[in-house]
Motif scaffolding. Structure first.
Motif, PDB file in Angstrom:
ATOM      1  N   TYR A  54       0.834  -1.206   0.000  1.00 52.07           N
ATOM      2  CA  TYR A  54       0.000   0.000   0.000  1.00 52.07           C
ATOM      3  C   TYR A  54       0.867   1.253   0.000  1.00 52.07           C
ATOM      4  O   TYR A  54       0.637   2.188  -0.781  1.00 52.07           O
ATOM      5  CB  TYR A  54      -0.937  -0.009   1.203  1.00 52.07           C
ATOM      6  CG  TYR A  54      -1.760   1.241   1.319  1.00 52.07           C
ATOM      7  CD1 TYR A  54      -2.879   1.440   0.520  1.00 52.07           C
ATOM      8  CD2 TYR A  54      -1.408   2.242   2.217  1.00 52.07           C
ATOM      9  CE1 TYR A  54      -3.634   2.599   0.624  1.00 52.07           C
ATOM     10  CE2 TYR A  54      -2.154   3.399   2.331  1.00 52.07           C
ATOM     11  CZ  TYR A  54      -3.265   3.572   1.531  1.00 52.07           C
ATOM     12  OH  TYR A  54      -3.995   4.722   1.629  1.00 52.07           O
ATOM     13  N   GLN A  57       2.338   1.945  -3.366  1.00 49.71           N
ATOM     14  CA  GLN A  57       1.363   2.504  -4.307  1.00 49.71           C
ATOM     15  C   GLN A  57       1.172   4.002  -4.074  1.00 49.71           C
ATOM     16  O   GLN A  57       1.127   4.790  -5.026  1.00 49.71           O
ATOM     17  CB  GLN A  57       0.020   1.791  -4.180  1.00 49.71           C
ATOM     18  CG  GLN A  57       0.040   0.384  -4.686  1.00 49.71           C
ATOM     19  CD  GLN A  57      -1.271  -0.349  -4.416  1.00 49.71           C
ATOM     20  OE1 GLN A  57      -2.106   0.116  -3.646  1.00 49.71           O
ATOM     21  NE2 GLN A  57      -1.444  -1.491  -5.049  1.00 49.71           N
ATOM     22  N   ARG A  61       2.400   6.950  -6.698  1.00 50.16           N
ATOM     23  CA  ARG A  61       1.382   7.876  -7.194  1.00 50.16           C
ATOM     24  C   ARG A  61       1.801   9.334  -6.995  1.00 50.16           C
ATOM     25  O   ARG A  61       1.390  10.217  -7.725  1.00 50.16           O
ATOM     26  CB  ARG A  61       0.051   7.619  -6.491  1.00 50.16           C
ATOM     27  CG  ARG A  61      -1.115   8.398  -7.096  1.00 50.16           C
ATOM     28  CD  ARG A  61      -2.458   8.063  -6.494  1.00 50.16           C
ATOM     29  NE  ARG A  61      -2.685   6.651  -6.309  1.00 50.16           N
ATOM     30  CZ  ARG A  61      -2.986   6.073  -5.137  1.00 50.16           C
ATOM     31  NH1 ARG A  61      -3.081   6.800  -4.046  1.00 50.16           N
ATOM     32  NH2 ARG A  61      -3.182   4.782  -5.062  1.00 50.16           N
TER      33      ARG A  61
END
Length: 89
Positions: A54, A57, A61
């Protein structure tokens, strides 16, 4: 998720929190990214995270590179006891 901060520990006794999404207390994201990128991609520095998939990610981003993540405490906790995977556990 919006990135609000990055917590980094350099030893069990020394850690830092870098605010990037806390209004007036926030540091400029581009500057933080430029400074931390060398650490996050250095193969000589062992990257450890809790819920790293997580975190990776969210960081990607927001333009961060992270190539030295080699251990995830959440996965290790699940392997040892699948009912106990929280950070406090």
């Amino acid at each position: 998720a919006q990135l609000v901060g990055i917590a980094i520990a350099v030893s069990p006794e020394e850690s830092y929190y870098v605010p990037v999404g806390h209004g007036d207390a926030a540091l400029p994201l581009a500057e933080v990214r430029d400074i931390l990128t060398s650490v996050l991609v250095d193969p000589a520095i062992r990257g450890i995270a809790h819920h790293g998939k997580y975190d990776l990610q969210v960081l990607v981003r927001h333009g961060f590179a992270l190539t030295n993540l080699e251990f995830d405490t959440m996965i290790a906790a699940y392997v040892l006891n699948e009912s106990s995977i929280g950070l406090k556990d």
